[in-house]
Scaffold this active site. Structure first.
Site, short mmCIF file in Angstrom:
data_model
loop_
_atom_site.label_atom_id
_atom_site.label_comp_id
_atom_site.label_asym_id
_atom_site.label_seq_id
_atom_site.Cartn_x
_atom_site.Cartn_y
_atom_site.Cartn_z
N PRO A 20 -61.53 -56.63 104.55
CA PRO A 20 -61.89 -56.97 105.79
C PRO A 20 -60.57 -56.46 106.80
O PRO A 20 -59.61 -57.01 106.45
CB PRO A 20 -62.38 -58.22 105.93
CG PRO A 20 -61.68 -58.99 104.48
CD PRO A 20 -61.62 -57.79 103.61
N MET A 22 -59.33 -56.44 110.95
CA MET A 22 -59.80 -56.56 112.37
C MET A 22 -59.46 -55.09 112.73
O MET A 22 -58.71 -54.41 112.76
CB MET A 22 -58.94 -57.59 112.80
CG MET A 22 -58.82 -58.73 112.42
SD MET A 22 -60.74 -59.78 112.65
CE MET A 22 -60.64 -59.91 114.52
N GLN A 74 -67.09 -61.88 106.34
CA GLN A 74 -65.79 -62.59 106.15
C GLN A 74 -65.81 -63.62 107.35
O GLN A 74 -65.91 -63.21 108.40
CB GLN A 74 -64.66 -61.82 106.15
CG GLN A 74 -63.41 -62.89 105.82
CD GLN A 74 -62.16 -62.32 106.00
OE1 GLN A 74 -61.60 -61.62 107.01
NE2 GLN A 74 -61.42 -62.26 104.89
N CYS A 104 -55.27 -64.65 107.01
CA CYS A 104 -54.71 -63.86 108.09
C CYS A 104 -53.82 -64.59 108.74
O CYS A 104 -53.83 -65.90 109.06
CB CYS A 104 -56.04 -63.82 108.92
SG CYS A 104 -55.36 -63.11 110.61
N LYS A 143 -60.42 -65.20 100.32
CA LYS A 143 -59.25 -64.49 100.25
C LYS A 143 -57.89 -65.09 100.78
O LYS A 143 -58.32 -65.88 101.81
CB LYS A 143 -59.54 -63.03 101.32
CG LYS A 143 -58.34 -62.11 101.24
CD LYS A 143 -58.96 -60.85 102.07
CE LYS A 143 -57.95 -59.77 101.95
NZ LYS A 143 -56.74 -59.78 103.02
N HIS A 175 -53.81 -61.63 98.13
CA HIS A 175 -53.09 -60.81 98.79
C HIS A 175 -51.36 -61.17 98.21
O HIS A 175 -51.28 -62.29 98.56
CB HIS A 175 -53.18 -60.71 100.34
CG HIS A 175 -52.19 -59.70 100.98
ND1 HIS A 175 -52.49 -59.38 102.36
CD2 HIS A 175 -51.06 -59.00 100.56
CE1 HIS A 175 -51.60 -58.54 102.69
NE2 HIS A 175 -51.01 -58.10 101.51
N ASN A 215 -55.03 -57.84 96.02
CA ASN A 215 -54.90 -57.01 97.19
C ASN A 215 -53.42 -56.77 97.67
O ASN A 215 -52.67 -57.56 97.36
CB ASN A 215 -55.70 -57.85 98.32
CG ASN A 215 -55.58 -57.28 99.67
OD1 ASN A 215 -55.05 -57.99 100.69
ND2 ASN A 215 -55.88 -55.91 99.81
N GLY A 216 -53.19 -55.71 98.16
CA GLY A 216 -51.80 -55.38 98.58
C GLY A 216 -51.01 -54.24 98.18
O GLY A 216 -50.74 -54.55 96.77
N GLY A 217 -50.91 -53.14 98.65
CA GLY A 217 -50.10 -52.05 98.17
C GLY A 217 -50.80 -51.04 97.26
O GLY A 217 -50.07 -50.15 96.67
#
Length: 335
Positions: A20, A22, A74, A104, A143, A175, A215-217
């Site tokens: 997700p 924004m 989400q 977030c 998340k 993340h 999640n991440g990279g």
């Protein structure tokens, strides 16, 4: 055992998901992404539960096209009562899953005490998860980050996850960076805190029965294939948004589909009826083209063509005929 069975069937399906984001993962982007992969799990942008409850136009937040399934919605928020109401709406609207945002790092979000700052209050998060679960039959996932500010020890992360899993979460998307609520803006929070895959790995080792998605990279499919040897799922974010075509072999390489991946021109052609319908309702072509131009990359004069589509659609001068002509040019070049 019911929860375990559900989560196993979910897990088989959602090896790859598109995060997700924004201002990115709206319904139009998801339609484009669905042409690229029929299997990856897609997400809405974060919807603040409170806004959903106090709006006169729920459809503005909740509507999607049937082609977008499987689709997770989400939510952000910190009021169990509001989240409970939002969960019922998500189920009524036909979503496949609900995801709760504790990742977030936006100051706007944290000042409302939700998003990443909630990691400091695991019992509050647990109440939110229980509320979501209590009013629908959809899987509820979460998340979050590996930590926030100084609250970044492995034992705190592990305790957070244990407490939340007891509240009924079936999958954790982590993340692998911590969030700095003070001193970094959201964009910096996506890149500056170092990635700590080791912490998420250790979490999976110590909690083998939980579904842990990372999640991440992740910027290409081969990294995802490696990651899936260890984690239950991989969530891809910016890389899928900025370079969608690089992900067109997800179905082949991750899910074993035998279809040939689509070319850029195939994807645009397949979306023309959708774009035409959008314009007929007196909406702007730019709503879709702002995402679509990301498909036009890595070939001669790609930038020129992107600029041309951008200018035409921003000024509402892009006709379907022009789009067909431009796409035919792409096809003639073999893209």
């Amino acid at each position: 055992n019911m929860v375990r069975d559900i989560s196993n069937s979910i897990n088989k399906f959602h090896k790859i998901s598109i995060a997700p984001m924004m201002d990115c993962t709206d319904s139009h982007f998801r339609m484009i992404m669905r042409k690229i992969s029929s299997k990856a799990l897609l997400y809405t942008e974060m919807i603040v539960a409170q806004s959903l409850i106090y709006t006169d136009n729920r459809g503005k937040f909740l509507d999607f096209n049937k082609e977008e399934h499987p689709l997770s919605i989400q939510f952000g928020g910190d009021s169990p009562e509001q989240l409970k109401e939002a969960a019922k709406m998500a189920q009524d609207w036909g979503y496949d899953e609900i995801n709760f945002n504790v990742g977030c790092p936006s100051p706007r979000v944290c000042s409302g005490n939700f998003g990443a700052s909630l990691m400091n209050y695991p019992s509050k998060v647990a109440r939110c998860i229980e509320a979501l679960n209590s009013n629908c039959n959809l899987p509820v996932t979460i998340k979050h980050r590996i930590g926030v500010d100084d609250n970044d020890s492995f034992s705190n992360l592990n305790n957070f996850v244990k407490q939340i899993s007891n509240a009924g979460t079936q999958r954790f998307t982590i993340h692998a960076r911590k969030a700095f609520l003070k001193g970094l803006n959201p964009k910096e929070n996506r890149t500056i805190p170092p990635l700590r895959y080791d912490m998420v790995k250790r979490l999976k080792e110590e909690n083998p029965s939980l579904l842990i998605e990372i999640n991440g990279g992740f910027t290409n499919i081969n990294q995802c294939i490696d990651g899936l040897k260890f984690f239950d799922g991989i969530m891809v974010g910016r890389s899928a948004y900025k370079y969608p075509l690089r992900w067109r072999e997800i179905d082949n390489k991750i899910y074993g589909d035998k279809f040939l991946p689509l070319q850029a021109s195939d994807i645009i052609f397949s979306l023309i009826p959708y774009i035409e319908n959008h314009i007929k309702k007196s909406h702007r072509s730019w709503d879709i083209c702002k995402h679509l131009i990301n498909i036009i990359e890595s070939f001669p004069n790609a930038k020129k063509l992107r600029n041309k589509i951008t200018q035409l659609s921003i000024n509402d001068n892009l006709s379907i005929e022009m789009l067909i002509t431009l796409t035919n040019e792409l096809k003639a070049m073999g893209y």
